[in-house]
Write a protein that holds these residues in place. Sequence first.
Motif, PDB file in Angstrom:
ATOM      1  N   ARG A   1       0.848  -0.660  -0.303  1.00 42.55           N
ATOM      2  CA  ARG A   1       0.007  -0.260   0.729  1.00 42.55           C
ATOM      3  C   ARG A   1       0.416   1.243  -0.174  1.00 42.55           C
ATOM      4  O   ARG A   1       0.721   2.426  -1.044  1.00 42.55           O
ATOM      5  CB  ARG A   1      -1.138  -0.067   1.089  1.00 42.55           C
ATOM      6  N   PHE A   2       1.349   1.110   0.844  1.00 42.51           N
ATOM      7  CA  PHE A   2       2.803   2.242   0.868  1.00 42.51           C
ATOM      8  C   PHE A   2       3.668   2.350  -1.044  1.00 42.51           C
ATOM      9  O   PHE A   2       4.388   3.492  -1.281  1.00 42.51           O
ATOM     10  CB  PHE A   2       3.563   2.099   2.056  1.00 42.51           C
ATOM     11  N   GLY A   3       3.567   1.781  -0.893  1.00 44.77           N
ATOM     12  CA  GLY A   3       4.299   1.163  -2.404  1.00 44.77           C
ATOM     13  C   GLY A   3       3.857   1.768  -2.928  1.00 44.77           C
ATOM     14  O   GLY A   3       3.776   2.623  -4.219  1.00 44.77           O
ATOM     15  N   ILE A   4       2.133   1.953  -3.288  1.00 49.54           N
ATOM     16  CA  ILE A   4       1.506   2.023  -5.007  1.00 49.54           C
ATOM     17  C   ILE A   4       1.166   3.699  -4.499  1.00 49.54           C
ATOM     18  O   ILE A   4       1.025   4.075  -5.250  1.00 49.54           O
ATOM     19  CB  ILE A   4      -0.088   1.257  -4.284  1.00 49.54           C
ATOM     20  N   ALA A   5       0.649   4.204  -2.422  1.00 53.47           N
ATOM     21  CA  ALA A   5       1.036   5.867  -2.594  1.00 53.47           C
ATOM     22  C   ALA A   5       1.731   6.421  -2.879  1.00 53.47           C
ATOM     23  O   ALA A   5       2.138   7.749  -3.777  1.00 53.47           O
ATOM     24  CB  ALA A   5       0.487   5.557  -0.887  1.00 53.47           C
ATOM     25  N   THR A   6       3.104   5.901  -2.689  1.00 51.45           N
ATOM     26  CA  THR A   6       4.554   6.622  -2.926  1.00 51.45           C
ATOM     27  C   THR A   6       4.775   6.814  -5.146  1.00 51.45           C
ATOM     28  O   THR A   6       5.119   8.027  -5.346  1.00 51.45           O
ATOM     29  CB  THR A   6       5.820   5.565  -2.686  1.00 51.45           C
ATOM     30  N   SER A   7       4.200   5.494  -5.709  1.00 49.66           N
ATOM     31  CA  SER A   7       3.677   5.419  -6.870  1.00 49.66           C
ATOM     32  C   SER A   7       3.187   6.640  -7.532  1.00 49.66           C
ATOM     33  O   SER A   7       3.742   6.955  -8.502  1.00 49.66           O
ATOM     34  CB  SER A   7       3.958   4.377  -7.461  1.00 49.66           C
ATOM     35  N   GLY A   8       1.965   6.613  -6.918  1.00 48.47           N
ATOM     36  CA  GLY A   8       1.061   8.319  -7.161  1.00 48.47           C
ATOM     37  C   GLY A   8       2.438   9.315  -6.814  1.00 48.47           C
ATOM     38  O   GLY A   8       1.787  10.522  -7.294  1.00 48.47           O
ATOM     39  N   CYS A   9       2.763   9.078  -5.824  1.00 45.83           N
ATOM     40  CA  CYS A   9       3.212  10.299  -5.449  1.00 45.83           C
ATOM     41  C   CYS A   9       3.999  11.310  -6.424  1.00 45.83           C
ATOM     42  O   CYS A   9       4.740  11.900  -7.463  1.00 45.83           O
ATOM     43  CB  CYS A   9       3.970  10.943  -4.050  1.00 45.83           C
TER      44      CYS A   9
END
Length: 151
Positions: free
Chosen positions: A9-17
């Motif tokens: 989940r943090f990886g997906i959020a980071t990629s979104g950023c």
Amino acid sequence: MKYYALPIRFGIATSGCLIAYFLILSLLGFHTTIFYSLFNGIITGFGIYEAIKYFKIKKSVSFTYSNGFIAGLVTGSVATLIFTIFFALYSTELNPGFLEELSTQWAHEYANFEAIVFLVVAIMGFSTTLVLTLSFMQLFKPSNNLRQKEG
């Protein structure tokens, strides 16, 4: 899979950023300036730091160095993979002339210039992930120091 849910989940959020930052640079016309990609390391670092921090809170007593290290690597790897796929789609489908704008000198000298750029983006992401995870784990690792009795 439950073990990897938080880092993913943090990886997906980071990629979104990372994607949002790239698109903002694109709107402003700065996406061809390589210097601005240095901020990608800060975005990735923040995502990894927060993932390890929340993972440590979630695991509390059972948190180990290897658990935190894996959480950081998973977070950074997911973010890197998603951003690299986005970058490949952007530079080939959405803005086909982007790579030539990025490097007019290299684009004509190498036959597989696109593949080289995608590989460089992925390697930069994975190396940033490894270095930052190792660095942050120095902050989060459990101490082996014995506590002296006060008194």
